[in-house]
Design a protein around this motif. Structure first.
Motif, PDB file in Angstrom:
ATOM      1  N   TRP A 103      12.457 -18.181 -10.744  1.00  0.00           N
ATOM      2  CA  TRP A 103      13.596 -17.738  -9.956  1.00  0.00           C
ATOM      3  C   TRP A 103      13.528 -16.245  -9.690  1.00  0.00           C
ATOM      4  CZ3 TRP A 103      17.258 -14.254 -11.794  1.00  0.00           C
ATOM      5  CH2 TRP A 103      17.204 -13.979 -13.165  1.00  0.00           C
ATOM      6  N   ARG A 108      21.352 -10.681  -0.137  1.00  0.00           N
ATOM      7  CA  ARG A 108      21.418 -11.624   0.992  1.00  0.00           C
ATOM      8  C   ARG A 108      20.980 -11.000   2.308  1.00  0.00           C
ATOM      9  NH1 ARG A 108      22.126 -16.575   0.770  1.00  0.00           N
ATOM     10  NH2 ARG A 108      23.003 -17.453  -1.091  1.00  0.00           N
ATOM     11  N   ARG A 118      10.818 -17.549   0.724  1.00  0.00           N
ATOM     12  CA  ARG A 118      10.885 -18.867   1.367  1.00  0.00           C
ATOM     13  C   ARG A 118       9.509 -19.324   1.821  1.00  0.00           C
ATOM     14  NH1 ARG A 118      16.416 -17.102   4.188  1.00  0.00           N
ATOM     15  NH2 ARG A 118      17.842 -17.979   2.631  1.00  0.00           N
ATOM     16  N   ASP A 124      16.951 -21.663  -1.305  1.00  0.00           N
ATOM     17  CA  ASP A 124      18.200 -20.996  -1.652  1.00  0.00           C
ATOM     18  C   ASP A 124      18.966 -21.863  -2.639  1.00  0.00           C
ATOM     19  OD1 ASP A 124      20.736 -19.760  -1.726  1.00  0.00           O
ATOM     20  OD2 ASP A 124      20.534 -19.095   0.349  1.00  0.00           O
ATOM     21  N   ASP A 125      19.380 -21.269  -3.740  1.00  0.00           N
ATOM     22  CA  ASP A 125      20.089 -21.997  -4.795  1.00  0.00           C
ATOM     23  C   ASP A 125      21.581 -21.695  -4.773  1.00  0.00           C
ATOM     24  OD1 ASP A 125      20.011 -23.812  -6.924  1.00  0.00           O
ATOM     25  OD2 ASP A 125      19.857 -22.232  -8.411  1.00  0.00           O
ATOM     26  N   GLY A 126      22.054 -21.064  -3.713  1.00  0.00           N
ATOM     27  CA  GLY A 126      23.477 -20.789  -3.590  1.00  0.00           C
ATOM     28  C   GLY A 126      23.815 -19.339  -3.830  1.00  0.00           C
ATOM     29  N   VAL A 127      25.093 -19.049  -3.758  1.00  0.00           N
ATOM     30  CA  VAL A 127      25.589 -17.688  -3.930  1.00  0.00           C
ATOM     31  C   VAL A 127      25.916 -17.455  -5.402  1.00  0.00           C
ATOM     32  CG1 VAL A 127      27.414 -16.081  -3.280  1.00  0.00           C
ATOM     33  CG2 VAL A 127      26.542 -17.715  -1.609  1.00  0.00           C
ATOM     34  N   PHE A 128      25.571 -16.285  -5.907  1.00  0.00           N
ATOM     35  CA  PHE A 128      25.960 -15.928  -7.267  1.00  0.00           C
ATOM     36  C   PHE A 128      26.321 -14.454  -7.301  1.00  0.00           C
ATOM     37  CE2 PHE A 128      21.538 -14.699  -7.373  1.00  0.00           C
ATOM     38  CZ  PHE A 128      21.492 -13.631  -8.240  1.00  0.00           C
TER      39      PHE A 128
END
Length: 139
Positions: A103, A108, A118, A124-128
């Motif tokens: 990871w 962003r 990519r 993309d594993d989402g927003v953190f």
């Protein structure tokens, strides 16, 4: 271009132009001596043109995953696939070491980094949210 793991302090110091600030020899030696720390350096001839550093993270209930800590490519060698090749090499090394995943965190709006990761197979594993503590000079 060839990519190989750094095995000496001299190799890490020779890549100084790729770092954010000047490396310290004692930190370079500690990095190499630490279990689970890895730096792969891309060379064009004898010149370091990029690096990727990874750190294995082990947890009792998850096993080992690899964190892509930092990726840097000399400006003159960008947009030539060096970053992708380094990222793919780190992923291959993580697989060989038995890591269950790899990871990286990035901003962003860092389009170059997102495109590089990519293109090397990341999703993309989402927003953190990332929170940080400033603990001083780090020496």
């Amino acid at each position: 271009m060839r990519i190989r793991p750094a095995t000496s302090t001299a190799e890490l110091l020779a890549a100084a132009h790729l770092y954010d600030t000047s490396p310290r020899p004692e930190w370079a030696a500690r990095f190499l001596a630490a279990d689970g720390h890895l730096m792969l350096i891309a060379h064009s001839g004898d010149t370091p043109v990029g690096f990727v550093s990874g750190i294995e993270m082990l947890h009792p209930d998850k096993g080992t995953e690899m964190c892509l800590y930092e990726l840097s490519v000399d400006e003159r060698y960008r947009r030539r696939g060096v970053g992708r090749a380094l990222t793919e090499a780190l992923a291959a090394e993580a697989r060989e070491r038995g890591c269950y995943g790899l990871w990286v965190g990035t901003e962003r709006d860092n389009e170059a980094a997102l495109a590089t990761y990519r293109s090397a197979g990341a999703a993309d594993d989402g927003v953190f949210a990332m929170l940080a503590w400033d603990l001083g000079s780090g020496s």
